[in-house]
Design a protein around this motif. Structure first.
Motif, short mmCIF file in Angstrom:
data_model
loop_
_atom_site.label_atom_id
_atom_site.label_comp_id
_atom_site.label_asym_id
_atom_site.label_seq_id
_atom_site.Cartn_x
_atom_site.Cartn_y
_atom_site.Cartn_z
N LYS A 282 -2.94 -81.75 -25.57
CA LYS A 282 -2.96 -82.07 -24.13
C LYS A 282 -3.12 -80.83 -23.26
O LYS A 282 -3.78 -80.88 -22.22
CB LYS A 282 -1.64 -82.74 -23.74
N GLY A 283 -2.51 -79.73 -23.69
CA GLY A 283 -2.59 -78.51 -22.89
C GLY A 283 -4.03 -78.05 -22.77
O GLY A 283 -4.53 -77.75 -21.69
N LEU A 284 -4.69 -78.02 -23.92
CA LEU A 284 -6.09 -77.59 -23.95
C LEU A 284 -6.96 -78.53 -23.10
O LEU A 284 -7.80 -78.09 -22.31
CB LEU A 284 -6.58 -77.60 -25.40
N VAL A 285 -6.75 -79.82 -23.27
CA VAL A 285 -7.54 -80.81 -22.52
C VAL A 285 -7.30 -80.61 -21.03
O VAL A 285 -8.25 -80.53 -20.23
CB VAL A 285 -7.19 -82.24 -22.98
N ALA A 286 -6.02 -80.48 -20.63
CA ALA A 286 -5.70 -80.33 -19.20
C ALA A 286 -6.35 -79.08 -18.62
O ALA A 286 -6.87 -79.09 -17.51
CB ALA A 286 -4.19 -80.29 -19.01
N LYS A 287 -6.33 -78.00 -19.41
CA LYS A 287 -6.93 -76.74 -18.95
C LYS A 287 -8.40 -76.94 -18.59
O LYS A 287 -8.89 -76.49 -17.56
CB LYS A 287 -6.80 -75.69 -20.07
N HIS A 288 -9.12 -77.68 -19.44
CA HIS A 288 -10.54 -77.92 -19.17
C HIS A 288 -10.75 -78.93 -18.05
O HIS A 288 -11.67 -78.79 -17.25
CB HIS A 288 -11.26 -78.34 -20.45
N LEU A 289 -9.88 -79.94 -18.01
CA LEU A 289 -10.03 -80.95 -16.95
C LEU A 289 -9.90 -80.31 -15.56
O LEU A 289 -10.53 -80.74 -14.60
CB LEU A 289 -8.97 -82.06 -17.09
N ALA A 290 -9.08 -79.25 -15.51
CA ALA A 290 -8.84 -78.60 -14.22
C ALA A 290 -10.08 -77.86 -13.71
O ALA A 290 -10.16 -77.50 -12.54
CB ALA A 290 -7.67 -77.63 -14.36
N LYS A 291 -11.06 -77.65 -14.61
CA LYS A 291 -12.22 -76.85 -14.22
C LYS A 291 -13.41 -77.68 -13.76
O LYS A 291 -14.47 -77.14 -13.48
CB LYS A 291 -12.68 -76.03 -15.42
N THR A 292 -13.28 -78.97 -13.78
CA THR A 292 -14.45 -79.80 -13.47
C THR A 292 -14.05 -80.99 -12.60
O THR A 292 -12.86 -81.24 -12.38
CB THR A 292 -15.13 -80.28 -14.76
N SER A 293 -15.07 -81.70 -12.12
CA SER A 293 -14.75 -82.88 -11.33
C SER A 293 -15.18 -84.16 -12.01
O SER A 293 -14.83 -85.25 -11.60
CB SER A 293 -15.44 -82.78 -9.96
N ARG A 294 -15.97 -84.00 -13.11
CA ARG A 294 -16.41 -85.21 -13.81
C ARG A 294 -16.34 -85.01 -15.32
O ARG A 294 -16.63 -83.92 -15.83
CB ARG A 294 -17.85 -85.55 -13.42
N VAL A 295 -15.99 -86.09 -16.01
CA VAL A 295 -15.86 -86.02 -17.47
C VAL A 295 -16.55 -87.23 -18.09
O VAL A 295 -16.45 -88.35 -17.57
CB VAL A 295 -14.36 -86.04 -17.87
N LEU A 296 -17.27 -86.99 -19.18
CA LEU A 296 -17.84 -88.10 -19.96
C LEU A 296 -17.23 -88.02 -21.36
O LEU A 296 -17.23 -86.96 -21.97
CB LEU A 296 -19.37 -87.99 -20.04
N ILE A 297 -16.70 -89.14 -21.83
CA ILE A 297 -16.08 -89.12 -23.16
C ILE A 297 -16.98 -89.80 -24.17
O ILE A 297 -17.42 -90.93 -23.97
CB ILE A 297 -14.71 -89.84 -23.13
N VAL A 298 -17.27 -89.07 -25.25
CA VAL A 298 -18.19 -89.57 -26.27
C VAL A 298 -17.46 -89.67 -27.60
O VAL A 298 -17.05 -88.65 -28.16
CB VAL A 298 -19.40 -88.62 -26.40
N GLU A 299 -17.27 -90.89 -28.08
CA GLU A 299 -16.51 -91.09 -29.31
C GLU A 299 -16.87 -92.42 -29.94
O GLU A 299 -17.47 -93.27 -29.30
CB GLU A 299 -15.00 -91.05 -29.00
N GLU A 300 -16.45 -92.60 -31.20
CA GLU A 300 -16.71 -93.81 -31.95
C GLU A 300 -15.37 -94.39 -32.38
O GLU A 300 -14.59 -93.66 -32.96
CB GLU A 300 -17.48 -93.44 -33.22
N VAL A 301 -15.05 -95.60 -32.19
CA VAL A 301 -15.67 -96.79 -31.62
C VAL A 301 -14.98 -97.15 -30.30
O VAL A 301 -15.62 -97.48 -29.31
CB VAL A 301 -15.47 -97.98 -32.59
N ASP A 302 -13.65 -97.10 -30.33
CA ASP A 302 -12.87 -97.54 -29.18
C ASP A 302 -12.68 -96.39 -28.18
O ASP A 302 -12.83 -95.23 -28.54
CB ASP A 302 -11.47 -98.00 -29.64
N PRO A 303 -12.27 -96.72 -26.95
CA PRO A 303 -11.93 -95.67 -25.99
C PRO A 303 -10.56 -95.07 -26.31
O PRO A 303 -9.59 -95.26 -25.58
CB PRO A 303 -11.92 -96.39 -24.64
N PHE A 304 -10.48 -94.37 -27.43
CA PHE A 304 -9.21 -93.80 -27.87
C PHE A 304 -8.94 -92.49 -27.13
O PHE A 304 -7.98 -92.36 -26.37
CB PHE A 304 -9.26 -93.56 -29.39
#
Ligand code: SF4
Ligand code: SF4
Lengths: 637, 205
Positions: A282-304
């Motif tokens: 979570k720390g790593l994710v939050a650090k990156h989220l703080a640097k942008t205004s938009r995020v696209l999540i790419v994964e298989e299969v569910d929105p996990f």
């Protein structure tokens, strides 16, 4: 080609994901591997079995996935590294044990224990598209997900170390596209392992007093998360302050990188690839989220990831409250099916208001026209000469002659093809391994509620040992009325001819004791008859008779899988042809319309049946289904 | 030898049992030996029972790519069956795509049973031609039958692919790879098959 245990460190090899996982296990010094075959996971254990003799490790095909993980855990308890591998359906079978194992830990002497699970998005070879990452989050099991064969090897190695460090097993999640895709893998060193197993009897490894163990599961997860925050399997590439970040995992990461490159968005889009999926760093994710205004999540299969990235954004003070998160919930990517590079390209293009065209509109039009005019589907079907086709033929005849609206419950194996578009659809209910027999035990009680329909369960030999036995015991003890047809082709055909308890050899190709299904069933006290499915009349009559009798009856239709027979004998038994004089043509069409062996074809010109010479394997069984004796066979020279 | 596009996207298609996978392995292995990044995506599992199968081979000199080719982005299609060439063109084709087809139809189950009709051969040939920038047709199965082994049609087609000069691989690269791959008793037959395919394509030029 060198074997999996050869090749010099530093040299590249072409490995499919599953083989890369197997190599990673060898590089980690694995000593014991077990599993149950299932696409897309089989090659993990199979590749290890192929080098078992050469390396001195032990590898087995276990009767089912639960037994496989139990056996592997015992070895880990005794100080040697062990691995179990299975497909998602198999993880469900193993889960009862795994949940408790996660509570108990690996004991005082525990060596690394890794469980590999391969999901099958799109259900290419499965009856579900289940996303096994939820199991990790619901049960508190640490989970890693590699993005390429190279990473699959490295992550497997690391998983063994982590498992030892945290005294719990680690899950590795793969999916069809990674497991079965091939790319370059650089080899590492194979270690020399001192193999002295010892189980420390001063301990009892158990999840009981569950509440206390639950606390340690949570504590372990917290510590694992700290390690995950620093993992090099999570990486970022792109600008310092990107307009948009793609957060991705698994095979989605290669699609994400490719999409950014093809759309020339390298200056505005960054890619954050995660390899440690549970717990989320979570720390790593939050650090990156703080640097942008938009995020696209790419994964298989569910929105996990999507679910937990949203949670992270919500919890983190540094992240802007106006951050936009796109993915499956927003409809930019589909919630069903396999991830494809195109879908990622389109989603990213949409977010940048770019138009993405796969090709020129004119070509698209012409391709669509050609498709509408000329393209037909190519359904999947049982092989020419397959004993199952003859078995199903007899079952169909018996059901018709019996006339009480009886039906079939199905199971998992080549004979599952019966419910596919090109199948006969005799099977009226089909779910999981062994469920055909389980369902039949219930249907077999319906006579008390006024039903007169007889029920037949079909089940393959490998499936029988895997999961049908408890259902059969249940049926006998609880006095159900049913026939179990054991389609015994002496192998696990669908997944590539692996051994099982009924074969005379094991995974390492050593001689092994055979469990005789007929003797076994007889010992349970039910009536057992064995027939050759190529004896169509005998098999049909026997089944018809058994359907009339009360109680549980077992009919074993026994004949080797044609592909196995051909490998062993390398010859066709008969020369077969159609006598055009005798063939009744359109008035009949029994053989091609109803029996439908691909070795038979309908000649539109003459309106008669014909042998499809390039395909027919000369089994000769169609001779017995033609009502007019128009198909002829002669022993091959 | 350089590649004309990076990544170069090759589709190999056919029907389960025709030996697609062997081809993608031989090609992949030879490319790896020459220092290229290779990724291969494949149909496995149920579809192998007589269904439509394909391999996606992606070749790059600069970076590793994912295993799947986006729709409309094939550069070369090698197909062991003509209906499958068409299926791949519809999915991966574009005005620049090059196709090499074993024109030896294998009927789907629905055709065998008289439910569907296999497309008219001429119409099929024409559609493939119109959707390709460059086409080659040969009957590798027939050539294989003449060798007494219809199954080597796949290796005959491999010979044709190499002869087309679409991949950065020489005849010798593949011959070496085949010597490494096949058990000794099958090497000669496969080298022969490869040569037949190689010459068959060259003779059409
Ligand atoms: S692999 Fe064997 S069991 Fe499966 S369809 Fe073919 S002949 Fe039948
Ligand atoms: S002999 Fe008849 S049933 Fe057997 S493979 Fe040939 S066509 Fe099929």
């Amino acid at each position: 080609m060198p074997s999996l245990a050869q090749g010099s460190p530093g040299s590249p090899q072409l490995f499919m994901g599953n083989k890369a996982i197997a190599r990673g296990a060898l590089e980690a010094g694995v000593q014991f591997a077990a599993g149950y075959p299932g696409t897309p996971s089989s090659e993990v254990v199979e590749s290890l079995a192929q080098v078992a003799k050469e390396t001195g490790i032990y590898v087995e095909w276990s009767t089912n996935e639960k037994v496989a993980t139990e056996a592997a855990a015992a070895v880990s308890f005794s100080g040697l590294r062990a691995l179990a591998a299975m497909k998602t359906a198999g993880l469900n079978v193993a889960l009862d044990f795994l949940v408790h194992l996660n509570y108990s830990g690996l004991g005082k002497n525990g060596a690394g224990l890794v469980v590999v699970v391969c999901d099958d998005p799109e259900g290419h070879s499965s009856g579900d598209e289940a996303d096994s990452r939820w199991v990790a989050s619901s049960e508190g099991i640490p989970l890693l997900e590699p993005g390429s064969p190279q990473e699959a090897k490295e992550i497997t190695k690391w998983a063994f170390e982590l498992s030892e460090e945290f005294n719990g097993f680690f899950l590795i999640r793969s999916s069809t596209r990674l497991s079965l895709s091939t790319s370059l893998v650089t080899l590492g060193k194979l270690p020399h392992v001192e193999k002295k197993a010892h189980f420390d009897t001063s301990q009892c490894i158990s999840p009981y007093l569950a509440r206390l163990h639950h606390i340690s599961v949570l504590e372990r997860l917290a510590k694992v998360q700290e390690t995950f925050e620093r993992s090099s399997f999570n990486w970022y590439q792109g600008p310092e302050n990107p307009e948009l970040i793609i957060i991705c995992s698994g095979v989605g990461s290669s699609y994400a990188v490719e999409a950014v490159e093809s759309l020339n968005l390298g200056k505005s889009v960054g890619v954050l690839k995660l390899g440690t999926l549970w717990p989320i760093p979570k720390g790593l994710v939050a650090k990156h989220l703080a640097k942008t205004s938009r995020v696209l999540i790419v994964e298989e299969v569910d929105p996990f990831l999507e679910t937990f990235v949203k949670k992270t954004a919500f919890e983190s003070a540094k992240v802007s409250k106006s951050l936009k998160i796109y993915g499956k919930d927003s409809g930019h990517l589909p919630k069903v099916g396999e991830l494809k590079p195109d879908t990622v390209l389109k989603a990213l293009a949409t977010l940048f208001q770019m138009e993405y065209l796969a090709r020129e509109a004119d070509y698209e039009q012409r391709a669509n026209d050609a498709a509408a005019k000329l393209l037909i589907d190519r359904g999947v079907t049982l092989c020419p000469g397959c004993p199952h086709r003859a078995s199903f033929w007899s079952i169909k005849k018996a059901l018709q002659k019996d006339g009480r609206d009886g039906f079939l419950t199905g199971d998992i194996g080549c004979y599952t093809l019966d419910v596919f578009p090109a199948g006969d659809k005799l099977t009226k209910a089909l779910h999981a391994m062994g469920s055909g027999v389980g369902l039949a035990t219930g249907f077999g009680h319906l006579d008390r509620f006024g039903s007169e329909q007889p029920v037949i369960a079909v089940c393959g030999d490998s499936t029988f040992y895997h999961a049908a036995i408890p259902a059969l015991l249940n049926a006998i003890h609880n006095k159900s009325n049913m026939v179990m047809v054991l389609l015994d082709n002496r192998t696990t055909a669908m997944t590539g001819f692996q051994s099982h308890p009924g074969t005379a050899f094991d995974a390492m190709e050593n001689a092994a004791p055979t469990i005789d299904a007929a003797k076994f069933c007889r010992s349970l006290g039910c009536k057992v008859v064995v027939t050759d499915p190529f004896d169509i009349k005998g098999t049909t009559d026997t089944l018809l008779q058994l359907m009339k009798e009360d109680g549980v009856k077992v009919l074993i239709m026994q004949r080797k899988c044609e592909l196995v027979r051909m490998r062993e004998e390398r010859r066709y038994p008969y020369k077969v042809w159609v006598d055009v004089e005798k063939c009744r043509g359109e008035k009949c069409g029994f053989c091609t319309k109803s029996f439908r062996c691909p070795g038979l074809l309908w000649d539109i010109e003459t309106g008669k049946a014909q042998i499809n010479e390039a395909v027919c394997c000369g089994c000769g069984v169609c001779v017995d289904i033609c009502p007019f004796g128009a198909i002829v066979r002669e022993e091959a020279a | 030898m350089a590649i004309r596009e990076d990544p170069l996207n090759l589709v190999i298609s056919g029907v389960g049992g025709q030996g697609n996978i062997l081809l993608s392995r031989l090609i992949g292995q030879s490319l790896m030996n020459k220092g290229y990044f290779v990724a291969i995506g494949e149909t496995l599992g149920v579809a192998q029972r007589g269904g439509a199968v394909m391999s996606n081979v992606r070749i790059s000199a600069k970076m590793p790519f994912g295993p799947l080719i986006p729709e409309g982005k094939a550069h070369v299609i090698l197909s062991l069956e003509p209906l499958e060439t068409l299926r791949m063109l519809i999915r991966y084709g574009n005005p620049k795509v090059i196709t090499i087809t074993n024109f030896h139809p294998l009927f789907p189950v629905s055709v065998l049973s008289g439910k569907d009709r296999y497309p008219n051969y001429e119409a099929l040939r024409q559609a493939i031609t119109e959707l390709s920038a460059l086409v080659w047709f040969l009957d590798a199965t027939d050539m294989g039958l003449k060798l007494g082994m219809p199954i080597v049609a796949n290796v005959i087609m491999l010979g044709a692919l190499i002869a087309s000069s679409q991949l950065p691989l020489t005849r010798k690269d593949l011959e070496d790879e085949m010597r490494d791959t096949f058990p000794s008793e099958r090497i000669e037959l496969n080298l022969k098959a490869f040569e037949i395919g190689f010459k068959a394509l060259r003779s059409q030029n």
